[in-house]
Scaffold this active site. Structure first.
Site, PDB file in Angstrom:
ATOM      1  N   ARG A  14       0.833  -1.208   0.000  1.00  0.00           N
ATOM      2  CA  ARG A  14       0.000   0.000   0.000  1.00  0.00           C
ATOM      3  C   ARG A  14       0.872   1.264   0.000  1.00  0.00           C
ATOM      4  O   ARG A  14       0.939   1.989  -0.993  1.00  0.00           O
ATOM      5  CB  ARG A  14      -0.947  -0.033   1.218  1.00  0.00           C
ATOM      6  CG  ARG A  14      -2.064   0.999   1.187  1.00  0.00           C
ATOM      7  CD  ARG A  14      -1.661   2.399   1.620  1.00  0.00           C
ATOM      8  NE  ARG A  14      -1.093   2.472   2.958  1.00  0.00           N
ATOM      9  CZ  ARG A  14      -0.560   3.572   3.448  1.00  0.00           C
ATOM     10  NH1 ARG A  14      -0.514   4.679   2.733  1.00  0.00           N
ATOM     11  NH2 ARG A  14      -0.016   3.572   4.652  1.00  0.00           N
ATOM     12  N   ASP A  15       1.569   1.518   1.076  1.00  0.00           N
ATOM     13  CA  ASP A  15       2.341   2.772   1.170  1.00  0.00           C
ATOM     14  C   ASP A  15       3.470   2.755   0.144  1.00  0.00           C
ATOM     15  O   ASP A  15       3.792   3.781  -0.464  1.00  0.00           O
ATOM     16  CB  ASP A  15       2.919   2.914   2.590  1.00  0.00           C
ATOM     17  CG  ASP A  15       3.149   4.362   3.006  1.00  0.00           C
ATOM     18  OD1 ASP A  15       3.216   5.232   2.140  1.00  0.00           O
ATOM     19  OD2 ASP A  15       3.291   4.602   4.224  1.00  0.00           O
ATOM     20  N   HIS A 207       5.018   4.456  12.723  1.00  0.00           N
ATOM     21  CA  HIS A 207       5.069   4.411  11.258  1.00  0.00           C
ATOM     22  C   HIS A 207       6.083   5.451  10.793  1.00  0.00           C
ATOM     23  O   HIS A 207       5.771   6.629  10.649  1.00  0.00           O
ATOM     24  CB  HIS A 207       3.661   4.723  10.737  1.00  0.00           C
ATOM     25  CG  HIS A 207       3.503   4.732   9.247  1.00  0.00           C
ATOM     26  ND1 HIS A 207       2.887   3.711   8.560  1.00  0.00           N
ATOM     27  CD2 HIS A 207       3.837   5.659   8.315  1.00  0.00           C
ATOM     28  CE1 HIS A 207       2.862   4.012   7.269  1.00  0.00           C
ATOM     29  NE2 HIS A 207       3.433   5.187   7.083  1.00  0.00           N
ATOM     30  N   HIS A 209       8.938   6.989   8.203  1.00  0.00           N
ATOM     31  CA  HIS A 209       9.579   7.064   6.887  1.00  0.00           C
ATOM     32  C   HIS A 209      11.045   7.423   7.118  1.00  0.00           C
ATOM     33  O   HIS A 209      11.395   8.043   8.122  1.00  0.00           O
ATOM     34  CB  HIS A 209       8.845   8.078   6.001  1.00  0.00           C
ATOM     35  CG  HIS A 209       7.521   7.556   5.506  1.00  0.00           C
ATOM     36  ND1 HIS A 209       7.363   7.015   4.254  1.00  0.00           N
ATOM     37  CD2 HIS A 209       6.319   7.464   6.107  1.00  0.00           C
ATOM     38  CE1 HIS A 209       6.109   6.616   4.098  1.00  0.00           C
ATOM     39  NE2 HIS A 209       5.442   6.878   5.220  1.00  0.00           N
ATOM     40  N   CYS A 240       4.441   9.231   0.316  1.00  0.00           N
ATOM     41  CA  CYS A 240       3.052   9.652   0.134  1.00  0.00           C
ATOM     42  C   CYS A 240       3.007  10.651  -1.008  1.00  0.00           C
ATOM     43  O   CYS A 240       3.722  11.650  -0.989  1.00  0.00           O
ATOM     44  CB  CYS A 240       2.497  10.272   1.402  1.00  0.00           C
ATOM     45  SG  CYS A 240       0.830  10.906   1.161  1.00  0.00           S
ATOM     46  N   ASN A 249       9.285   4.032   3.510  1.00  0.00           N
ATOM     47  CA  ASN A 249       9.126   3.651   4.907  1.00  0.00           C
ATOM     48  C   ASN A 249      10.398   2.996   5.416  1.00  0.00           C
ATOM     49  O   ASN A 249      11.246   2.556   4.645  1.00  0.00           O
ATOM     50  CB  ASN A 249       7.997   2.618   5.034  1.00  0.00           C
ATOM     51  CG  ASN A 249       6.640   3.179   4.691  1.00  0.00           C
ATOM     52  OD1 ASN A 249       6.284   3.280   3.531  1.00  0.00           O
ATOM     53  ND2 ASN A 249       5.909   3.558   5.707  1.00  0.00           N
TER      54      ASN A 249
HETATM   55  P1  HMG Z   1     -12.832  14.556  -2.932  1.00  0.00           P
HETATM   56  O1  HMG Z   1     -12.479  14.836  -4.353  1.00  0.00           O
HETATM   57  O2  HMG Z   1     -13.041  15.714  -1.993  1.00  0.00           O
HETATM   58  O3  HMG Z   1     -14.094  13.574  -2.887  1.00  0.00           O
HETATM   59  O4  HMG Z   1     -11.714  13.620  -2.348  1.00  0.00           O
HETATM   60  P2  HMG Z   1     -15.648  13.882  -2.827  1.00  0.00           P
HETATM   61  O5  HMG Z   1     -16.182  13.300  -1.572  1.00  0.00           O
HETATM   62  O6  HMG Z   1     -15.913  15.325  -3.146  1.00  0.00           O
HETATM   63  O7  HMG Z   1     -16.192  13.003  -4.046  1.00  0.00           O
HETATM   64  C1  HMG Z   1     -15.895  13.329  -5.407  1.00  0.00           C
HETATM   65  C2  HMG Z   1     -16.146  12.121  -6.279  1.00  0.00           C
HETATM   66  O8  HMG Z   1     -15.226  11.096  -5.906  1.00  0.00           O
HETATM   67  C3  HMG Z   1     -17.530  11.494  -6.130  1.00  0.00           C
HETATM   68  O9  HMG Z   1     -17.876  10.987  -7.396  1.00  0.00           O
HETATM   69  C4  HMG Z   1     -17.301  10.345  -5.188  1.00  0.00           C
HETATM   70  O10 HMG Z   1     -18.215   9.272  -5.353  1.00  0.00           O
HETATM   71  C5  HMG Z   1     -15.923   9.894  -5.594  1.00  0.00           C
HETATM   72  P3  HMG Z   1     -18.961  11.729  -8.320  1.00  0.00           P
HETATM   73  O11 HMG Z   1     -20.208  11.736  -7.477  1.00  0.00           O
HETATM   74  O12 HMG Z   1     -18.393  13.100  -8.525  1.00  0.00           O
HETATM   75  O13 HMG Z   1     -18.982  10.865  -9.526  1.00  0.00           O
HETATM   76  N1  HMG Z   1     -15.232   9.251  -4.464  1.00  0.00           N
HETATM   77  C6  HMG Z   1     -14.686   8.023  -4.486  1.00  0.00           C
HETATM   78  N2  HMG Z   1     -14.562   7.101  -5.439  1.00  0.00           N
HETATM   79  C7  HMG Z   1     -13.957   5.941  -5.093  1.00  0.00           C
HETATM   80  N3  HMG Z   1     -13.482   5.683  -3.869  1.00  0.00           N
HETATM   81  C8  HMG Z   1     -13.573   6.585  -2.893  1.00  0.00           C
HETATM   82  C9  HMG Z   1     -14.180   7.819  -3.190  1.00  0.00           C
HETATM   83  N4  HMG Z   1     -14.441   8.919  -2.447  1.00  0.00           N
HETATM   84  C10 HMG Z   1     -15.069   9.784  -3.231  1.00  0.00           C
HETATM   85  N5  HMG Z   1     -13.107   6.322  -1.664  1.00  0.00           N
HETATM   86  C11 HMG Z   1     -10.967  11.955  -0.819  1.00  0.00           C
HETATM   87  C12 HMG Z   1     -11.715  13.248  -0.978  1.00  0.00           C
HETATM   88  C13 HMG Z   1     -10.779  11.687   0.654  1.00  0.00           C
HETATM   89  C14 HMG Z   1     -11.797  10.817  -1.455  1.00  0.00           C
HETATM   90  C15 HMG Z   1      -9.605  12.075  -1.563  1.00  0.00           C
HETATM   91  O14 HMG Z   1      -8.944  13.195  -1.035  1.00  0.00           O
HETATM   92  C16 HMG Z   1      -8.740  10.866  -1.424  1.00  0.00           C
HETATM   93  O15 HMG Z   1      -9.048   9.808  -1.973  1.00  0.00           O
HETATM   94  N6  HMG Z   1      -7.606  10.993  -0.692  1.00  0.00           N
HETATM   95  C17 HMG Z   1      -6.719   9.882  -0.444  1.00  0.00           C
HETATM   96  C18 HMG Z   1      -5.278  10.314  -0.543  1.00  0.00           C
HETATM   97  C19 HMG Z   1      -4.391   9.141  -0.218  1.00  0.00           C
HETATM   98  O16 HMG Z   1      -4.743   7.995  -0.408  1.00  0.00           O
HETATM   99  N7  HMG Z   1      -3.194   9.439   0.301  1.00  0.00           N
HETATM  100  C20 HMG Z   1      -2.245   8.425   0.653  1.00  0.00           C
HETATM  101  C21 HMG Z   1      -2.635   7.647   1.868  1.00  0.00           C
HETATM  102  S1  HMG Z   1      -2.276   8.493   3.394  1.00  0.00           S
HETATM  103  C22 HMG Z   1      -0.594   8.165   3.684  1.00  0.00           C
HETATM  104  O17 HMG Z   1       0.078   7.666   2.826  1.00  0.00           O
HETATM  105  C23 HMG Z   1      -0.029   8.426   5.058  1.00  0.00           C
HETATM  106  C24 HMG Z   1       0.155   7.144   5.873  1.00  0.00           C
HETATM  107  O18 HMG Z   1       1.042   6.246   5.235  1.00  0.00           O
HETATM  108  C25 HMG Z   1       0.722   7.481   7.264  1.00  0.00           C
HETATM  109  C26 HMG Z   1       1.918   8.405   7.217  1.00  0.00           C
HETATM  110  O19 HMG Z   1       2.928   8.082   6.568  1.00  0.00           O
HETATM  111  O20 HMG Z   1       1.805   9.440   7.870  1.00  0.00           O
HETATM  112  C27 HMG Z   1      -1.179   6.415   6.088  1.00  0.00           C
HETATM  113 MG    MG Z   2       3.197   6.398   5.263  1.00  0.00          MG
END
Ligand code: HMG
Ligand code: MG
Length: 298
Positions: A14-15, A207, A209, A240, A249
Site C-alpha cells: 500500500r504505502d 510508522h 519514513h 506519500c 518507509n
Molecule cells: P474529494 O475529491 O473531496 O471527494 O476527495 P468527494 O467526496 O468530493 O467526491 C468526489 C467524487 O469522488 C464522487 O464521485 C465520489 O463518489 C468519488 P462523483 O459523485 O463526482 O462521480 N469518491 C470516491 N470514489 C472511489 N473511492 C472513494 C471515493 N471517495 C469519493 N473512496 C478523498 C476526498 C478523501 C476521497 C480524496 O482526497 C482521497 O481519496 N484521498 C486519499 C489520498 C491518499 O490515499 N493518500 C495516501 C494515503 S495516506 C498516507 O500515505 C499516510 C500514511 O502512510 C501514514 C503516514 O505516513 O503518515 C497512512
Molecule cells: Mg506512510
C-alpha cells in the site's frame, strides 16, 4: 524494557506502491503479496479504497482483492477515507480497515481535501459503520512530528487528534512520521504525552519514513517505551504522493535485522524478505534503498 515480541505491520503493497511513478501491474502486486505471506508476515496492508484519480496506482484495488489468495492467519487491512471507500471494502469482503487523519491542517487539505476539523466528521461515521459491520478499524495519524508546511508539530496537538480517532472507535493508533523528519527524543516525548493523556503503548503503533535516515533509531526509541507494533515496508518502498519530500518507509529487512540482534521475536524470514525485495527491485527497475537488502542480496 523491550517488548518480547513485535508485530510487523507490512505496508509495502500500500504505502510502497501508492507512490510509484508507474503503476505496478496487478500480477506483480499479487506475487508481491504472496511472497510476503510466504516470508512469514501476518499483517499485509494490501491496498486503499481511495479516490482512483487521487491515487491511480491503487485504482486496481477491486481486481487485486478479488484475485488475491487470502491466507489463513494473515490479515489484509486496507485504507478507507470515507463512506464510499467503506462501501468498496465491504463489497470486497474486507475485515480490517484503516482511516487516516492528519495532525495538521495543511496535510488534511492536501491529502484529504478536507479541513483539520472536517476530517473527523468524515471518519467518525465510517469508523462507526465499519464496527457495525464487524470490522477492526485502525487509525493512522500523519504529520505527528514535523510537517513540510507547518514545521515541528506540538505533541499536544498530536495527542488531541489521536484521542479523537481512538474515541471514535479505532483499536490502534499508528503514529506517522509522514516525511521522515523525526528524531528519537521526539518519539520519547510523544509516547510520554500519550501516556499522560491516558493512552498507553498497547494502543499505539509507529510508522516511520526514512527520509533523514532516522527511521530505525526512532523505532528503537518506541520499542524502549514499550510500543510493540511497527509499520515497515519490504525493501523500504514508499512515500506519500501528497507529502512533499516523503521517501520510503522503514525497510522491513532493516527492522528484522535489528529485532534479531535484540532478540525480539517477529516471525519473519529475513532471507525470504531479501529475495522478495530483490525481485521487486527488478520489477521496479531500481535498487532497494534498504541497507540490509543491499548487504545481504547475493
Ligand atoms: P474529494 O475529491 O473531496 O471527494 O476527495 P468527494 O467526496 O468530493 O467526491 C468526489 C467524487 O469522488 C464522487 O464521485 C465520489 O463518489 C468519488 P462523483 O459523485 O463526482 O462521480 N469518491 C470516491 N470514489 C472511489 N473511492 C472513494 C471515493 N471517495 C469519493 N473512496 C478523498 C476526498 C478523501 C476521497 C480524496 O482526497 C482521497 O481519496 N484521498 C486519499 C489520498 C491518499 O490515499 N493518500 C495516501 C494515503 S495516506 C498516507 O500515505 C499516510 C500514511 O502512510 C501514514 C503516514 O505516513 O503518515 C497512512
Ligand atoms: Mg506512510
Amino acid at each position: 524494557d523491550l517488548p518480547p515480541e513485535v508485530t510487523i505491520w507490512e505496508v509495502g503493497p500500500r504505502d510502497g506502491l501508492q507512490n510509484e511513478a508507474d503503476t505496478v501491474p496487478v500480477d506483480v502486486k499479487l506475487e508481491f503479496l504472496d511472497r510476503l505471506a510466504n516470508a512469514g508476515l501476518t499483517t499485509l496492508e494490501a491496498t486503499s479504497f481511495v479516490h482512483p484519480k487521487w491515487v491511480p496506482q491503487l485504482a486496481d484495488a477491486e481486481e487485486l482483492l478479488s484475485r488475491l489468495d487470502r491466507r489463513a492467519g494473515v490479515r489484509y487491512p486496507v485504507l478507507v477515507p470515507n463512506a464510499r471507500g467503506l462501501d468498496r471494502a465491504v463489497d470486497a469482503g474486507i475485515v480490517d480497515v484503516a482511516v487516516f487523519a492528519s495532525a495538521t491542517e495543511s496535510f488534511a487539505r492536501r491529502n484529504l481535501n478536507s479541513t483539520y476539523g472536517d476530517q473527523f466528521a468524515m471518519f467518525e461515521p465510517v469508523v462507526a459503520r465499519a464496527r457495525d459491520e464487524g470490522m477492526a478499524v485502525r487509525g493512522y495519524l500523519s504529520m505527528c512530528f514535523g510537517d513540510p508546511w507547518e514545521g515541528v508539530v506540538d505533541p499536544d496537538r498530536v495527542v488531541a487528534a489521536g484521542r479523537r480517532l481512538l474515541d471514535a472507535g479505532c483499536w490502534q493508533l499508528s503514529l506517522g512520521d509522514t516525511v521522515g523528519v523525526a528524531t528519537p527524543g521526539q518519539v520519547d516525548r510523544l509516547v510520554d504525552a500519550f501516556a499522560a493523556a491516558g493512552v498507553g503503548v498497547d494502543a499505539l503503533a509507529v510508522h516511520f519514513h526514512d527520509t533523514y535516515g532516522q527511521a530505525l533509531s526512532n523505532t528503537l526509541a518506541a520499542l524502549r517505551r514499550g510500543v510493540s507494533t511497527v509499520d515497515s515496508s519490504a525493501g523500504g518502498l514508499g512515500g506519500c504522493p501528497y507529502a512533499e519530500s516523503a521517501t520510503g518507509n522503514l525497510a522491513t529487512e532493516d527492522l528484522v535485522w535489528m529485532l534479531d540482534g535484540l532478540g525480539v521475536q517477529h516471525g519473519a524470514d529475513l532471507d525470504a524478505l531479501v529475495i522478495t525485495s530483490t525481485w521487486m527491485a527488478e520489477q521496479l527497475g531500481r535498487p532497494s534503498p534498504s541497507r540490509v537488502v543491499s548487504a545481504l542480496a547475493g
